[in-house]
Design an enzyme around this catalytic site. Sequence first.
Site, PDB file in Angstrom:
ATOM      1  N   GLU A 222       0.875  -1.183   0.000  1.00  0.00           N
ATOM      2  CA  GLU A 222       0.000   0.000   0.000  1.00  0.00           C
ATOM      3  C   GLU A 222       0.904   1.221   0.000  1.00  0.00           C
ATOM      4  OE1 GLU A 222      -3.225   0.125  -0.228  1.00  0.00           O
ATOM      5  OE2 GLU A 222      -3.828  -1.950   0.145  1.00  0.00           O
ATOM      6  N   CYS A 256      -2.455   9.454   2.524  1.00  0.00           N
ATOM      7  CA  CYS A 256      -1.961   8.916   1.252  1.00  0.00           C
ATOM      8  C   CYS A 256      -2.892   9.231   0.086  1.00  0.00           C
ATOM      9  CB  CYS A 256      -1.768   7.404   1.360  1.00  0.00           C
ATOM     10  SG  CYS A 256      -3.244   6.562   1.916  1.00  0.00           S
TER      11      CYS A 256
HETATM   12  P1  NAD Z   1       7.118   5.006   7.717  1.00  0.00           P
HETATM   13  O1  NAD Z   1       8.394   5.797   7.823  1.00  0.00           O
HETATM   14  O2  NAD Z   1       6.247   4.869   8.921  1.00  0.00           O
HETATM   15  O3  NAD Z   1       7.512   3.583   7.137  1.00  0.00           O
HETATM   16  C1  NAD Z   1       6.540   2.582   6.967  1.00  0.00           C
HETATM   17  C2  NAD Z   1       6.978   1.349   7.690  1.00  0.00           C
HETATM   18  O4  NAD Z   1       8.174   0.850   7.105  1.00  0.00           O
HETATM   19  C3  NAD Z   1       7.274   1.571   9.174  1.00  0.00           C
HETATM   20  O5  NAD Z   1       6.664   0.569   9.934  1.00  0.00           O
HETATM   21  C4  NAD Z   1       8.783   1.521   9.233  1.00  0.00           C
HETATM   22  O6  NAD Z   1       9.263   1.033  10.469  1.00  0.00           O
HETATM   23  C5  NAD Z   1       9.130   0.587   8.111  1.00  0.00           C
HETATM   24  N1  NAD Z   1      10.464   0.835   7.574  1.00  0.00           N
HETATM   25  C6  NAD Z   1      11.071   2.038   7.394  1.00  0.00           C
HETATM   26  N2  NAD Z   1      12.298   1.874   6.843  1.00  0.00           N
HETATM   27  C7  NAD Z   1      12.463   0.529   6.654  1.00  0.00           C
HETATM   28  C8  NAD Z   1      13.517  -0.283   6.123  1.00  0.00           C
HETATM   29  N3  NAD Z   1      14.651   0.251   5.645  1.00  0.00           N
HETATM   30  N4  NAD Z   1      13.324  -1.622   6.098  1.00  0.00           N
HETATM   31  C9  NAD Z   1      12.187  -2.171   6.548  1.00  0.00           C
HETATM   32  N5  NAD Z   1      11.162  -1.440   7.066  1.00  0.00           N
HETATM   33  C10 NAD Z   1      11.296  -0.124   7.128  1.00  0.00           C
HETATM   34  O7  NAD Z   1       6.197   5.586   6.616  1.00  0.00           O
HETATM   35  P2  NAD Z   1       6.549   6.349   5.277  1.00  0.00           P
HETATM   36  O8  NAD Z   1       7.277   5.459   4.340  1.00  0.00           O
HETATM   37  O9  NAD Z   1       7.025   7.724   5.562  1.00  0.00           O
HETATM   38  O10 NAD Z   1       5.012   6.464   4.786  1.00  0.00           O
HETATM   39  C11 NAD Z   1       4.558   7.510   4.026  1.00  0.00           C
HETATM   40  C12 NAD Z   1       4.166   6.953   2.683  1.00  0.00           C
HETATM   41  O11 NAD Z   1       3.198   5.952   2.877  1.00  0.00           O
HETATM   42  C13 NAD Z   1       3.539   7.966   1.787  1.00  0.00           C
HETATM   43  O12 NAD Z   1       4.038   7.806   0.489  1.00  0.00           O
HETATM   44  C14 NAD Z   1       2.066   7.616   1.819  1.00  0.00           C
HETATM   45  O13 NAD Z   1       1.380   7.995   0.656  1.00  0.00           O
HETATM   46  C15 NAD Z   1       2.129   6.142   1.978  1.00  0.00           C
HETATM   47  N6  NAD Z   1       0.906   5.647   2.589  1.00  0.00           N
HETATM   48  C16 NAD Z   1       0.149   4.783   1.866  1.00  0.00           C
HETATM   49  C17 NAD Z   1      -1.037   4.339   2.386  1.00  0.00           C
HETATM   50  C18 NAD Z   1      -1.898   3.392   1.629  1.00  0.00           C
HETATM   51  O14 NAD Z   1      -2.787   2.827   2.252  1.00  0.00           O
HETATM   52  N7  NAD Z   1      -1.680   3.186   0.349  1.00  0.00           N
HETATM   53  C19 NAD Z   1      -1.438   4.744   3.663  1.00  0.00           C
HETATM   54  C20 NAD Z   1      -0.615   5.599   4.371  1.00  0.00           C
HETATM   55  C21 NAD Z   1       0.564   6.047   3.831  1.00  0.00           C
END
Ligand code: NAD
Length: 468
Positions: A222, A256
């Site tokens: 997602e 998102c």
């Molecule tokens: P985040 O930093 O919380 O990361 C997401 C998850 O990935 C966390 O649990 C984190 O611990 C894990 N993570 C981070 N780095 C990692 C690595 N190197 N290896 C393994 N796991 C790791 O969130 P983010 O990435 O900043 O999220 C924002 C993005 O998410 C935006 O692009 C947003 O559009 C998207 N988003 C999508 C949805 C959807 O339902 N499609 C919902 C919310 C957010």
Amino acid sequence: MPESAVKTPLVSGPDYTELFEGLAAEFLSGKTLDLAWRRAQLKAVQRMMRDSEADLFAALKSDLGKSAQEAFVTETSYVSADAAYSGRKLNRWTRRRRVSTPIIGQPGRSWVQPEPLGTVLVIGAWNYPVQLTLSGMSAAIAAGNCVVIKPSELAPATSALLAKLVPQYLDDDCVKVIEGAVTETTALLDLPFDHILYTGGGTVGRIVMAAAAKHLTPVTLELGGKSPCVVLSDADLEATAKRIAWGKFTNAGQTCIAPDYILADADTEALLLPLLEKSIREMFGDDPQKSDSYGRMINERHFERVSAFIDCGYTVIGGQTDAAEKYIAPTVLTDVKPGSAIMKEEIFGPVLPIVRAENLEDAIAQIRGGDKPLAAYLFTSNKRAERKFLEQVSCGSACVNDVMMFMAVHDLPFGGVGASGMGAYSGQRGFETFSHMKAVMKRGWWPDLELRYAPHSEKKLKILRKLR
Ligand code: NAD
């Protein structure tokens, strides 16, 4: 998430093998197959949301400055309604689905029989830290799986609260919460889960998919991206402005599926701007920084990243920032410089650029010039424009004359396409994501047509041709 933000583990992580094997053993015991167990867990999710509402609201306020109403609508009541819906539909979803059996298979019956996958991992993001972990968890439980949830470390108060509450309410032998960041997630990704649901940015999505490939673990990703919002001149502009402002500035733009930018012609833009200003004022008052209804950026890094976007265009509304509070005012930009940073990555904050599109065709061409969006929005009263937009814009979800409201429809699948993700969940699709739809055929004993057996002959071939 920009490449520079990808964190890599510096030390070797914890070992979750024992925890994983415990869950796998619970799954094999057959406990989670029982529909009564699944229903009880889904009811426990609802109880947890009800009993712990005040604590959840406080955690969300601390992590994201979310108001109680916003926390209720987008997090606790969402999770609760979602679990209740799955509970009500469980009998139907778990039932065998008959399919027709051709003559060649007679006498016989065929059906699709959903079965749980095993032990699944749900990795949540920080922006809706309750919803993005617990909805996935509920779908996995409804389908009869054991689950490990990994909330985002960037919403620490909510993560800690979920780690405390989940074992109090749910079956601790089958559902676990692991708190942590990259090191812990990396260690979890080493395990042979039966499915991974990951929510977050595409850069980490690739890391998750690569790790999953080692075990042939299927993934649902997602992700995000730029969700465009096309406004045509024939739209009810007052309602349009109100709905866009609501969608963009909820959770301070950290959604998102928030409208990332508006595409409109010059006249529509001129009419829309005062209406957007009015809507923002009605929702958040003269000074949104003083409004209880308006959130904050999750951390300094995102505050700096989004604040920098304000210089990418001409500020018509808002533009104020306060680093001490991680506050960015609801901001609307026009005259965005071509090729500027704000149009290159997902904004994920309360800055709304209006980009010029001469007409619908131009808007569609601009959208198709980029990645396939997670959501795409069109405001119009013209049915032909609507049809054209829906036919020509490929996106995860589309909404005509509103934004984000498809999330309220349980049985609309939610997921992206292309760069915005793969797979989907929500409602029945969530159940199916965490199920294997097993194909079953049962044959009768008699008559047993000789046709398929050797010795082969011209006569048998002729009959077989007719039966096909
Ligand atoms: P985040 O930093 O919380 O990361 C997401 C998850 O990935 C966390 O649990 C984190 O611990 C894990 N993570 C981070 N780095 C990692 C690595 N190197 N290896 C393994 N796991 C790791 O969130 P983010 O990435 O900043 O999220 C924002 C993005 O998410 C935006 O692009 C947003 O559009 C998207 N988003 C999508 C949805 C959807 O339902 N499609 C919902 C919310 C957010």
